[in-house]
Structures are given as structure tokens and as C-alpha cells.
Scaffold this motif. Structure first.
Motif, PDB file in Angstrom:
ATOM      1  N   ALA A 166      12.658  -4.752   8.515  1.00 21.49           N
ATOM      2  CA  ALA A 166      11.753  -5.891   8.385  1.00 21.49           C
ATOM      3  C   ALA A 166      12.242  -7.079   9.209  1.00 21.49           C
ATOM      4  O   ALA A 166      11.438  -7.773   9.862  1.00 21.49           O
ATOM      5  CB  ALA A 166      11.607  -6.287   6.925  1.00 21.49           C
ATOM      6  N   VAL A 167      13.549  -7.338   9.189  1.00 23.17           N
ATOM      7  CA  VAL A 167      14.098  -8.413  10.028  1.00 23.17           C
ATOM      8  C   VAL A 167      13.828  -8.124  11.503  1.00 23.17           C
ATOM      9  O   VAL A 167      13.429  -9.012  12.269  1.00 23.17           O
ATOM     10  CB  VAL A 167      15.610  -8.574   9.766  1.00 23.17           C
ATOM     11  N   ALA A 213       6.075  -7.441   6.646  1.00 20.25           N
ATOM     12  CA  ALA A 213       7.120  -6.772   7.423  1.00 20.25           C
ATOM     13  C   ALA A 213       7.841  -5.728   6.573  1.00 20.25           C
ATOM     14  O   ALA A 213       8.186  -4.641   7.060  1.00 20.25           O
ATOM     15  CB  ALA A 213       8.115  -7.795   7.967  1.00 20.25           C
ATOM     16  N   LEU A 214       8.065  -6.026   5.294  1.00 26.18           N
ATOM     17  CA  LEU A 214       8.706  -5.049   4.404  1.00 26.18           C
ATOM     18  C   LEU A 214       7.803  -3.841   4.170  1.00 26.18           C
ATOM     19  O   LEU A 214       8.287  -2.705   4.109  1.00 26.18           O
ATOM     20  CB  LEU A 214       9.058  -5.713   3.067  1.00 26.18           C
ATOM     21  N   ILE A 266       8.328  -3.548  -3.467  1.00 25.98           N
ATOM     22  CA  ILE A 266       8.251  -4.789  -2.695  1.00 25.98           C
ATOM     23  C   ILE A 266       7.567  -5.815  -3.590  1.00 25.98           C
ATOM     24  O   ILE A 266       6.405  -5.649  -3.967  1.00 25.98           O
ATOM     25  CB  ILE A 266       7.468  -4.569  -1.386  1.00 25.98           C
ATOM     26  N   ALA A 267       8.303  -6.837  -3.971  1.00 26.72           N
ATOM     27  CA  ALA A 267       7.816  -7.807  -4.957  1.00 26.72           C
ATOM     28  C   ALA A 267       6.937  -8.851  -4.283  1.00 26.72           C
ATOM     29  O   ALA A 267       7.426  -9.709  -3.551  1.00 26.72           O
ATOM     30  CB  ALA A 267       8.991  -8.480  -5.655  1.00 26.72           C
ATOM     31  N   THR A 268       5.633  -8.779  -4.538  1.00 31.95           N
ATOM     32  CA  THR A 268       4.708  -9.763  -3.971  1.00 31.95           C
ATOM     33  C   THR A 268       4.733 -11.072  -4.748  1.00 31.95           C
ATOM     34  O   THR A 268       4.386 -12.123  -4.215  1.00 31.95           O
ATOM     35  CB  THR A 268       3.278  -9.217  -3.955  1.00 31.95           C
ATOM     36  N   ALA A 269       5.118 -11.006  -6.015  1.00 29.56           N
ATOM     37  CA  ALA A 269       5.201 -12.184  -6.876  1.00 29.56           C
ATOM     38  C   ALA A 269       6.060 -11.832  -8.077  1.00 29.56           C
ATOM     39  O   ALA A 269       6.323 -10.652  -8.343  1.00 29.56           O
ATOM     40  CB  ALA A 269       3.810 -12.635  -7.326  1.00 29.56           C
ATOM     41  N   ALA A 270       6.494 -12.857  -8.812  1.00 30.16           N
ATOM     42  CA  ALA A 270       7.376 -12.637  -9.957  1.00 30.16           C
ATOM     43  C   ALA A 270       6.876 -13.389 -11.182  1.00 30.16           C
ATOM     44  O   ALA A 270       6.469 -14.552 -11.085  1.00 30.16           O
ATOM     45  CB  ALA A 270       8.801 -13.075  -9.625  1.00 30.16           C
TER      46      ALA A 270
END
Length: 249
Positions: A241-242, A135-136, A105-109
Motif C-alpha cells: 500500500a505504501v 491502497a490497502l 481493512i478497518a474503514t472505521a472504528a
């Protein structure tokens, strides 16, 4: 509203959430997990299906590979009324605990690409929306998935990563790769920076969940390095998550 030039449709779809794979070939598979899935549109690299989650219309649309086509997708989807984006994709692990078949789960890039530099200077961070990220994480826990949350590297050149020695800029690529690893970067992929920066500029929410295909660093030092091309778990996490987000709104 006129049809948007690249994605090929207007705002009559009624979806405020979009799940975004890169590959057009994955769209129908993702839509099959939704209630009442149906084809909506196809234009260029943008294949679009609709379905429902908890009675709400949800879109699945491919973005193609890389930042430029992802940015175009977000710009035009936002005009049609989509305000929440979850990328479902693949990545290669960088941190040694990240193993093929895990979720990232990418919190930042890390903005090691060119598209977002035409939106805002590189000092501005590419960060995921907290609500979608939470949610993810909750969805991944509900699915009993093995998951990691943290920073990913976002690049433009796939072969710059995998064959840096034959590139004129190879030394710079290798040095930066090692810097990202030392800083704790989890994985490498190609769309998250554009997803986060464009969403930030538009005022939309965005998150990203990735299936780890393999980890070249584990392979390099001889550790067990399973390969996984099955994106089903990442798809389920995005849809769950949705569902969580709709339930909390």
C-alpha cells in the motif's frame, strides 16, 4: 528540533510514511521487508527502524497496546514530519465470515475506548483515510489475500471482551457486543479509534490492516475456527500500500 519526549528522536529521519505495529517485537520483522533496513531508536514502548520503499524513507515504529500510547506516538511522529500512518496489527473476528488468517481493512472504528473522548465528543466518527484504505484494498487484491473491509470495534479492556461475566459492567459489555455484531462489525482490536481520531485532528492520513487471529463467535457456535498468529500477509499488504501511495503521489 528537539527530540520528542516519548519516542526519543527528532525530525532528521526524513520519513513521511510510518508503518505502526503495536508490539515492539514486530518492528524488526516488518523492517526486514523494506530496502536498507536499519535500527533508528528505542525508548519506552516505542522501537523504531527505518528503511526504503521505492527510494523513499519509510519508518516502522511500535505504538504499544491501546489508545493512550498510540495517541502519543501519532502526536510526536507528526511533529517530526510523518503525515501518513498505516497500522499493522491483529484482531479477533466478530462477523462469522471473518476467519483466522484473513485480513481486515478497518474503514472505521467503534469508539468503545477512552482516549479519543479527550479529543472530540463521541458522536464524531473515527474514520480511515480513503486514499490509504483504497491502497490497502488494492494491495490485498495484488497479494491474492482473503480480505474484508468494514467497521471494527475498538476497546480498552481485553479481558472485558473475553471475560465479561466477571466484570461488574458485564451485562453492558455483552449487550453492546451483540449490538456491534448485529450491526455488521467485522472484528475487535484496541488501537484503530485513536489512530483515526488523532490523525483527523492533526490533518494526517491513516489506515489500518489487521491479521485475524481467530473468531470467538465462530468458536462459540461450533464452526471451524482456525488460529493464525502469522502477520506476514498484513505486513506485505501495508508495504505494498505504501508503494502504491508513493507511486500515485
Amino acid at each position: 528540533m528537539e527530540k520528542q519526549y516519548h519516542i526519543g528522536f527528532d525530525g532528521s529521519h526524513g520519513a513521511s510514511y510510518a508503518i505502526l505495529p503495536g508490539d515492539p517485537g514486530r518492528v524488526e520483522k516488518i523492517a526486514s521487508y523494506l530496502d536498507n533496513p536499519r535500527f533508528h531508536c528505542q525508548n519506552r514502548e516505542y522501537t523504531t527502524w527505518l528503511g526504503e520503499v521505492s527510494g523513499k524513507t519509510v519508518m516502522v515504529m511500535s505504538t504499544g497496546m491501546g489508545g493512550p500510547s498510540t495517541a502519543i506516538a501519532l502526536e510526536e511522529l507528526f511533529v517530526t514530519g510523518v503525515k501518513n500512518f498505516i497500522r499493522v496489527g491483529t484482531c479477533g473476528g466478530m462477523a462469522l465470515p471473518v476467519i483466522g488468517g484473513d485480513l481486515v481493512i478497518a474503514t472505521a472504528a467503534i469508539r468503545m475506548e477512552g482516549t479519543t473522548k479527550e479529543y472530540v465528543p463521541v458522536e464524531f466518527p473515527a474514520v480511515a483515510n480513503l486514499d490509504i484504505t483504497n491502497a490497502l484494498v488494492e494491495a490485498s487484491k495484488n497479494l491474492n489475500a482473503r480480505w474484508h473491509a468494514g467497521v471494527v470495534q475498538c476497546k480498552d479492556s481485553f479481558y472485558g471482551q473475553h471475560s465479561p461475566d466477571r466484570m461488574p459492567s458485564g451485562r453492558e459489555l455483552t449487550d453492546k457486543w451483540q449490538a456491534w455484531i448485529k450491526a455488521g462489525c467485522l472484528a475487535s482490536e484496541m488501537e484503530s479509534a485513536a489512530l483515526y481520531i488523532v490523525s483527523q485532528i492533526l490533518g494526517a492520513r491513516a489506515g489500518c490492516v489487521l491479521n485475524v487471529v481467530w473468531n470467538q463467535e465462530r468458536g462459540r457456535i461450533g464452526l471451524d475456527n482456525p488460529e493464525s498468529h502469522d502477520t506476514s500477509l498484513a505486513i506485505k499488504a501495508a508495504i505494498e500500500a505504501v508503494r502504491i501511495l508513493i507511486g500515485s503521489s
